[in-house]
Design an enzyme around this catalytic site. Structure first.
Site, mmCIF file in Angstrom:
data_model
loop_
_atom_site.group_PDB
_atom_site.id
_atom_site.type_symbol
_atom_site.label_atom_id
_atom_site.label_comp_id
_atom_site.label_asym_id
_atom_site.label_seq_id
_atom_site.Cartn_x
_atom_site.Cartn_y
_atom_site.Cartn_z
ATOM 1 N N ARG A 236 -32.338 -14.005 -28.531
ATOM 2 C CA ARG A 236 -31.421 -13.728 -29.636
ATOM 3 C C ARG A 236 -30.757 -15.035 -30.071
ATOM 4 O O ARG A 236 -30.380 -15.855 -29.235
ATOM 5 C CB ARG A 236 -30.328 -12.744 -29.222
ATOM 6 C CG ARG A 236 -30.771 -11.290 -29.114
ATOM 7 C CD ARG A 236 -31.058 -10.641 -30.476
ATOM 8 N NE ARG A 236 -31.436 -9.245 -30.367
ATOM 9 C CZ ARG A 236 -32.689 -8.792 -30.274
ATOM 10 N NH1 ARG A 236 -33.708 -9.622 -30.284
ATOM 11 N NH2 ARG A 236 -32.930 -7.498 -30.196
ATOM 12 N N GLU A 265 -29.448 -13.901 -39.013
ATOM 13 C CA GLU A 265 -30.774 -13.642 -39.606
ATOM 14 C C GLU A 265 -30.620 -12.852 -40.899
ATOM 15 O O GLU A 265 -29.738 -12.006 -40.982
ATOM 16 C CB GLU A 265 -31.627 -12.832 -38.614
ATOM 17 C CG GLU A 265 -32.068 -13.664 -37.435
ATOM 18 C CD GLU A 265 -32.885 -12.856 -36.416
ATOM 19 O OE1 GLU A 265 -33.332 -11.741 -36.733
ATOM 20 O OE2 GLU A 265 -33.050 -13.361 -35.303
ATOM 21 N N HIS A 283 -38.637 -13.899 -36.512
ATOM 22 C CA HIS A 283 -38.377 -12.779 -35.582
ATOM 23 C C HIS A 283 -39.614 -11.875 -35.438
ATOM 24 O O HIS A 283 -39.577 -10.696 -35.778
ATOM 25 C CB HIS A 283 -37.156 -11.969 -36.052
ATOM 26 C CG HIS A 283 -36.518 -11.195 -34.934
ATOM 27 N ND1 HIS A 283 -35.171 -10.992 -34.829
ATOM 28 C CD2 HIS A 283 -37.060 -10.573 -33.840
ATOM 29 C CE1 HIS A 283 -34.906 -10.281 -33.745
ATOM 30 N NE2 HIS A 283 -36.048 -10.014 -33.121
HETATM 31 P P1 NAP Z 1 -34.285 -7.570 -19.220
HETATM 32 O O1 NAP Z 1 -35.492 -7.077 -18.482
HETATM 33 O O2 NAP Z 1 -33.023 -6.787 -19.122
HETATM 34 O O3 NAP Z 1 -34.021 -9.069 -18.750
HETATM 35 C C1 NAP Z 1 -32.886 -9.770 -19.049
HETATM 36 C C2 NAP Z 1 -32.708 -10.870 -17.997
HETATM 37 O O4 NAP Z 1 -31.596 -11.683 -18.366
HETATM 38 C C3 NAP Z 1 -32.422 -10.315 -16.608
HETATM 39 O O5 NAP Z 1 -33.249 -10.978 -15.695
HETATM 40 C C4 NAP Z 1 -30.942 -10.661 -16.357
HETATM 41 O O6 NAP Z 1 -30.762 -10.955 -14.972
HETATM 42 C C5 NAP Z 1 -30.775 -11.918 -17.224
HETATM 43 N N1 NAP Z 1 -29.398 -12.078 -17.659
HETATM 44 C C6 NAP Z 1 -28.574 -11.161 -18.232
HETATM 45 N N2 NAP Z 1 -27.365 -11.686 -18.466
HETATM 46 C C7 NAP Z 1 -27.404 -12.962 -18.000
HETATM 47 C C8 NAP Z 1 -26.443 -14.011 -17.947
HETATM 48 N N3 NAP Z 1 -25.200 -13.839 -18.372
HETATM 49 N N4 NAP Z 1 -26.821 -15.200 -17.411
HETATM 50 C C9 NAP Z 1 -28.096 -15.358 -16.939
HETATM 51 N N5 NAP Z 1 -29.054 -14.403 -16.973
HETATM 52 C C10 NAP Z 1 -28.695 -13.216 -17.495
HETATM 53 O O7 NAP Z 1 -34.586 -7.702 -20.767
HETATM 54 P P2 NAP Z 1 -35.998 -7.996 -21.476
HETATM 55 O O8 NAP Z 1 -36.687 -6.704 -21.739
HETATM 56 O O9 NAP Z 1 -36.693 -9.073 -20.754
HETATM 57 O O10 NAP Z 1 -35.459 -8.518 -22.901
HETATM 58 C C11 NAP Z 1 -34.661 -9.690 -22.968
HETATM 59 C C12 NAP Z 1 -34.119 -9.911 -24.368
HETATM 60 O O11 NAP Z 1 -35.172 -10.322 -25.231
HETATM 61 C C13 NAP Z 1 -33.564 -8.664 -25.050
HETATM 62 O O12 NAP Z 1 -32.222 -8.413 -24.686
HETATM 63 C C14 NAP Z 1 -33.715 -8.973 -26.513
HETATM 64 O O13 NAP Z 1 -32.512 -9.479 -27.037
HETATM 65 C C15 NAP Z 1 -34.777 -10.042 -26.549
HETATM 66 N N6 NAP Z 1 -35.972 -9.597 -27.308
HETATM 67 C C16 NAP Z 1 -36.365 -10.302 -28.403
HETATM 68 C C17 NAP Z 1 -37.467 -9.883 -29.119
HETATM 69 C C18 NAP Z 1 -37.948 -10.627 -30.328
HETATM 70 O O14 NAP Z 1 -38.431 -9.991 -31.245
HETATM 71 N N7 NAP Z 1 -37.880 -11.943 -30.363
HETATM 72 C C19 NAP Z 1 -38.171 -8.738 -28.727
HETATM 73 C C20 NAP Z 1 -37.757 -8.065 -27.593
HETATM 74 C C21 NAP Z 1 -36.635 -8.504 -26.887
HETATM 75 P P3 NAP Z 1 -29.318 -10.733 -14.260
HETATM 76 O O15 NAP Z 1 -28.847 -9.376 -14.669
HETATM 77 O O16 NAP Z 1 -29.608 -10.872 -12.812
HETATM 78 O O17 NAP Z 1 -28.457 -11.817 -14.773
#
Ligand code: NAP
Length: 317
Positions: A236, A265, A283
């Protein structure tokens, strides 16, 4: 039949499914609703199938009709929704995890490759026809042996790590909690972001946008990167302080960036556009037919599950 507002136009098969299950208010012209319009449109509705373009902040949520019991977000991220405000209103918020992991990780890898191998300059040179092969033309950074720092080693981060490892990269990561060794898959854990930054020849931002992660990539943390590092962001825009990253590009502290997501965006900070080594995408993370279909199906199933059982496995508040 429950009445559902669908804020954005979906793929045809998803809209057909919605019509069979609910009394739906679709958005055939795909108008981007203002907050006021969204509130008005949701009158008489039991739920909203929202998208990341809907800013469901505290004020908007408080103004939604009490009949709205679920906000089913058509995304895995839910930084566009004020979860506390929704909980206070006893509104359930759901997301669409897993189904978009592979497609988004593909774009995460593309950002790394595009920024490391100078793809924007290559495309421009090819189109202009003003290039000639030479031993030092558009020399980029080879992935083999290069350290990749993953900020947010969740579902998407782990998949990027797996593919990058197969390309010969050495994977480091930072999460608030260390993963078990199976999920780590040989990656090296850093307890602090500062420690991760100091070893990241290439950084891949994969954590969610939250109050804690806003501008986590800023002047101070960027200064810790190795000189000439490459910064990519598939998560993001809110996580990156654009001015600091553009300043780092100007000074060559950061040699290239690969970005799929932005603050405000679809407007990109114009500072990126003057840099030939900014590989920028609009995106595209989850933008494949299979994934968008699966995401919308899951967002629909989340609504059905909630009204059938009173809860939902993809509830995030
Ligand atoms: P996820 O499985 O929940 O993974 C998020 C990771 O971030 C977890 O390992 C979490 O570990 C870590 N995290 C959370 N808060 C943190 C902090 N303050 N400091 C350090 N690490 C932190 O989510 P995901 O499915 O991989 O998706 C991740 C993100 O990708 C989404 O939230 C979304 O915004 C983005 N995304 C973008 C697109 C796009 O079109 N470009 C598409 C899909 C998703 P801990 O809880 O241990 O910290």
């Amino acid at each position: 039949m429950k009445k559902i507002l669908v804020t954005r136009k979906l793929l045809k098969s998803n809209e057909e499914k919605l019509k069979k299950l609910f009394d739906v208010k679709l958005n055939p012209s795909d108008e981007l609703y203002s907050q006021e319009k969204l509130i008005k449109m949701s009158e008489g509705c039991d739920g909203i199938l929202s998208a990341l373009t809907d800013k469901l902040d505290e004020k908007t949520i408080k103004s939604l009709p009490d009949s709205v019991k679920i906000l089913s977000n058509f995304a895995v991220g839910f930084g566009n929704i004020d979860l506390n405000a929704a909980s206070e209103k006893k509104m359930v918020v759901t997301n669409t995890p897993e189904v978009l992991t592979d497609a988004t990780a593909e774009i995460g890898i593309l950002l790394i490759l595009g920024a490391c191998r100078r793809v924007p300059e290559g495309i421009e040179g090819s189109k202009k026809g003003d290039w000639k092969w030479s031993a030092d033309y558009l020399i980029g950074k080879q992935l083999t042996g290069t350290r990749l720092g993953i900020l947010g080693m969740g579902r998407i981060g782990q998949k990027i790590g797996k593919v990058a490892k197969s390309l010969g990269m050495v994977i480091h990561y930072h999460n608030r909690s260390k993963l078990d060794s199976g999920k780590e898959n040989g990656a090296i854990y850093h307890k602090t972001l500062e420690s991760l930054m100091s070893v990241s020849d290439v950084l891949s931002v994969c954590c969610p946008a939250s109050k804690e992660t806003i501008n986590l990539i800023n002047k101070k943390t960027i200064s810790l990167l190795p000189n000439g590092a490459i910064v990519t962001n598939v998560a993001r825009g809110d996580i990156v302080d654009d001015d600091a990253l553009i300043e780092a590009l100007d000074s060559k502290k950061v040699s290239a960036v690969g970005l799929d997501v932005y603050k405000n965006e679809p407007k990109l900070n114009p500072g990126y556009l003057k840099h030939s080594r900014a590989f920028v995408l609009p995106h595209l993370g989850s933008a494949t037919f299979e994934t968008r279909t699966a995401m919308a199906n899951l967002a629909i199933d989340n609504i059905s599950e909630f009204f059938e059982t009173g809860s939902c496995k993809n509830k995030v508040n």
